[in-house]
Design an enzyme around this catalytic site. Sequence first.
Site, PDB file in Angstrom:
ATOM      1  N   ASN A   1     -12.683  -3.302   2.502  1.00 52.52           N
ATOM      2  CA  ASN A   1     -13.760  -2.301   2.527  1.00 52.52           C
ATOM      3  C   ASN A   1     -14.879  -2.377   1.414  1.00 52.52           C
ATOM      4  OD1 ASN A   1     -12.483  -1.554   4.959  1.00 52.52           O
ATOM      5  ND2 ASN A   1     -10.951  -0.122   3.922  1.00 52.52           N
TER       6      ASN A   1
ATOM      7  N   HIS B   1     -10.175  -5.689  -3.069  1.00 48.67           N
ATOM      8  CA  HIS B   1      -8.771  -5.538  -2.321  1.00 48.67           C
ATOM      9  C   HIS B   1      -8.902  -5.937  -1.099  1.00 48.67           C
ATOM     10  CE1 HIS B   1     -10.009  -1.459  -2.552  1.00 48.67           C
ATOM     11  NE2 HIS B   1      -9.387  -1.236  -1.140  1.00 48.67           N
TER      12      HIS B   1
ATOM     13  N   ASP C   1       0.887  -1.255  -0.090  1.00 45.58           N
ATOM     14  CA  ASP C   1       0.155  -0.211  -0.011  1.00 45.58           C
ATOM     15  C   ASP C   1       0.862   1.282   0.000  1.00 45.58           C
ATOM     16  OD1 ASP C   1      -3.323   0.523   0.924  1.00 45.58           O
ATOM     17  OD2 ASP C   1      -1.883   2.150   0.939  1.00 45.58           O
TER      18      ASP C   1
ATOM     19  N   HIS D   1      -6.781  -5.874   2.447  1.00 47.38           N
ATOM     20  CA  HIS D   1      -5.480  -5.147   3.037  1.00 47.38           C
ATOM     21  C   HIS D   1      -5.063  -6.324   3.929  1.00 47.38           C
ATOM     22  CE1 HIS D   1      -6.827  -0.939   2.159  1.00 47.38           C
ATOM     23  NE2 HIS D   1      -8.048  -1.446   2.129  1.00 47.38           N
TER      24      HIS D   1
ATOM     25  N   GLN E   1     -14.683   2.147   1.285  1.00 47.34           N
ATOM     26  CA  GLN E   1     -13.847   1.798   0.182  1.00 47.34           C
ATOM     27  C   GLN E   1     -13.360   2.974  -0.797  1.00 47.34           C
ATOM     28  OE1 GLN E   1     -15.786  -1.240  -2.403  1.00 47.34           O
ATOM     29  NE2 GLN E   1     -14.060  -1.326  -3.547  1.00 47.34           N
ATOM     30  N   SER E   2     -12.227   3.131  -1.241  1.00 43.76           N
ATOM     31  CA  SER E   2     -12.060   4.412  -1.894  1.00 43.76           C
ATOM     32  C   SER E   2     -11.409   3.951  -3.421  1.00 43.76           C
ATOM     33  CB  SER E   2     -10.853   5.228  -1.321  1.00 43.76           C
ATOM     34  OG  SER E   2      -9.624   4.552  -1.014  1.00 43.76           O
ATOM     35  N   VAL E   3     -10.949   2.713  -3.629  1.00 39.87           N
ATOM     36  CA  VAL E   3     -10.623   2.168  -4.920  1.00 39.87           C
ATOM     37  C   VAL E   3     -11.603   1.197  -5.068  1.00 39.87           C
ATOM     38  CG1 VAL E   3      -8.718   1.198  -6.254  1.00 39.87           C
ATOM     39  CG2 VAL E   3      -8.219   2.787  -4.666  1.00 39.87           C
TER      40      VAL E   3
HETATM   41  P1  AMP Z   1      -9.591   1.316   0.311  1.00 39.39           P
HETATM   42  O1  AMP Z   1      -9.687   2.657   1.007  1.00 39.39           O
HETATM   43  O2  AMP Z   1     -10.017  -0.133   1.251  1.00 39.39           O
HETATM   44  O3  AMP Z   1     -10.567   1.227  -0.830  1.00 39.39           O
HETATM   45  O4  AMP Z   1      -8.159   1.101  -0.006  1.00 39.39           O
HETATM   46  C1  AMP Z   1      -7.437   1.734  -0.984  1.00 39.39           C
HETATM   47  C2  AMP Z   1      -5.993   1.547  -0.805  1.00 39.39           C
HETATM   48  O5  AMP Z   1      -5.418   1.736  -1.967  1.00 39.39           O
HETATM   49  C3  AMP Z   1      -5.724   2.676   0.221  1.00 39.39           C
HETATM   50  O6  AMP Z   1      -5.084   1.935   1.607  1.00 39.39           O
HETATM   51  C4  AMP Z   1      -4.622   3.251  -0.461  1.00 39.39           C
HETATM   52  O7  AMP Z   1      -3.563   3.800   0.224  1.00 39.39           O
HETATM   53  C5  AMP Z   1      -4.135   2.555  -1.609  1.00 39.39           C
HETATM   54  N1  AMP Z   1      -3.677   3.072  -2.960  1.00 39.39           N
HETATM   55  C6  AMP Z   1      -4.055   3.901  -3.554  1.00 39.39           C
HETATM   56  N2  AMP Z   1      -3.413   4.058  -4.704  1.00 39.39           N
HETATM   57  C7  AMP Z   1      -2.340   3.237  -4.557  1.00 39.39           C
HETATM   58  C8  AMP Z   1      -1.480   3.004  -5.370  1.00 39.39           C
HETATM   59  N3  AMP Z   1      -1.048   3.643  -6.368  1.00 39.39           N
HETATM   60  N4  AMP Z   1      -0.415   2.190  -4.958  1.00 39.39           N
HETATM   61  C9  AMP Z   1      -0.454   1.289  -3.944  1.00 39.39           C
HETATM   62  N5  AMP Z   1      -1.575   1.714  -3.050  1.00 39.39           N
HETATM   63  C10 AMP Z   1      -2.380   2.694  -3.586  1.00 39.39           C
END
Ligand code: AMP
Length: 112
Positions: free
Chosen positions: A85, A98, A28, A100, A92-94
């Site tokens: 998430n 995934h 991450d 963690h 969830q942000s992405v």
């Molecule tokens: P979530 O908030 O559960 O969707 O987790 C998304 C995660 O992706 C966060 O912990 C971010 O720090 C991580 N993240 C976003 N962009 C990148 C990237 N380019 N490389 C590695 N991790 C990333």
Amino acid sequence: MTIFAKIIAREIPADIVYETDTVLAFRDIQPQAPVHVLVIPKKPVVSLDHARPEDAALMGELMLACGEVARQEGLDVGGYRVVTNIGNKGGQSVYHLHFHVLGGRQMSWPPG
Ligand code: AMP
């Protein structure tokens, strides 16, 4: 296309620690613990809520990959956490599934 799809396509760099035909794991970019690895399917599943019966084998592979990464990182002795998430309220942000894998410090409960 999500940022993780770009990582799978090698369009942007990532610190990859584990890879199979179907799964990719990388560190991450904003680690929340001494070890913080994201385990993702190469197939663009949006979240766990979007997994379907035909994804059962893939889901199993992801779970096994989380354990493999944890052992590789030496987390299996003391323990660690795996979390995913889901959606807005899940944090969830992405929007590419995934897991963690977090470890190397004492985890607390409940999570925020
Ligand atoms: P979530 O908030 O559960 O969707 O987790 C998304 C995660 O992706 C966060 O912990 C971010 O720090 C991580 N993240 C976003 N962009 C990148 C990237 N380019 N490389 C590695 N991790 C990333």
